[in-house]
Write a protein that holds these residues in place. Structure first.
Motif, short mmCIF file in Angstrom:
data_model
loop_
_atom_site.label_atom_id
_atom_site.label_comp_id
_atom_site.label_asym_id
_atom_site.label_seq_id
_atom_site.Cartn_x
_atom_site.Cartn_y
_atom_site.Cartn_z
N HIS A 1 -3.54 -135.16 -48.25
CA HIS A 1 -3.40 -133.88 -47.55
C HIS A 1 -4.16 -133.84 -46.23
CE1 HIS A 1 -2.05 -131.31 -51.24
NE2 HIS A 1 -1.26 -132.35 -50.99
N ASP A 2 -5.17 -134.68 -46.08
CA ASP A 2 -5.93 -134.75 -44.84
C ASP A 2 -6.22 -136.23 -44.59
OD1 ASP A 2 -7.46 -134.35 -42.60
OD2 ASP A 2 -9.10 -133.32 -43.62
N PHE A 3 -5.37 -136.85 -43.81
CA PHE A 3 -5.31 -138.30 -43.74
C PHE A 3 -5.42 -138.74 -42.28
CE2 PHE A 3 -3.15 -142.43 -44.20
CZ PHE A 3 -3.63 -142.85 -45.43
N THR A 4 -6.47 -139.47 -41.95
CA THR A 4 -6.66 -139.93 -40.58
C THR A 4 -6.65 -141.45 -40.55
OG1 THR A 4 -8.04 -138.01 -40.10
CG2 THR A 4 -8.21 -139.87 -38.59
N ILE A 5 -5.84 -142.01 -39.64
CA ILE A 5 -5.85 -143.46 -39.44
C ILE A 5 -6.24 -143.75 -38.00
CG2 ILE A 5 -4.15 -143.89 -41.25
CD1 ILE A 5 -2.08 -144.35 -39.09
N ARG A 6 -6.71 -144.96 -37.77
CA ARG A 6 -7.12 -145.38 -36.44
C ARG A 6 -6.25 -146.54 -35.99
NH1 ARG A 6 -12.90 -148.12 -34.74
NH2 ARG A 6 -12.45 -148.23 -32.52
#
Length: 97
Positions: free
Chosen positions: A45-50
């Motif tokens: 639901h709260d997914f950050t990728i770099r």
């Protein structure tokens, strides 16, 4: 511009890929089902990728880009299931000396 990039997921695992069109929002073709197994529904639901550019070239041939991609997959061991999501080339455990 042709680039090789590294995607880092919240669990620290990585995926290395190439983009020969330099599209800012292209994040590769990693196997979504494989990645989803590592995260709960709540985590999704709260997914950050770099996304990091590891290498770029204006003049490299597609063959040179392919070779660079494979070399960086091996260097970072992103084909090792404990480290990353690349499924090719097949990961081979290093022999102990």
């Amino acid at each position: 511009m042709k680039v090789i990039y590294k995607i880092t997921y919240p669990n620290g695992k990585i995926y290395i890929g190439q983009d020969i069109t330099t599209t800012l929002n292209y994040f590769g073709s990693a196997n979504s089902k494989l990645i989803e197994k590592d995260f709960t529904k709540e985590e999704m639901h709260d997914f950050t990728i770099r996304k990091e550019i590891l290498w770029e070239s204006e003049t490299a041939s597609n063959q040179e880009v392919n070779l660079m991609e494979v070399g960086l997959i091996k260097k970072y061991e992103s084909n090792n299931p404990r480290i990353g999501y690349n499924q090719w080339p097949k990961f081979k455990m290093k022999e102990e000396k």
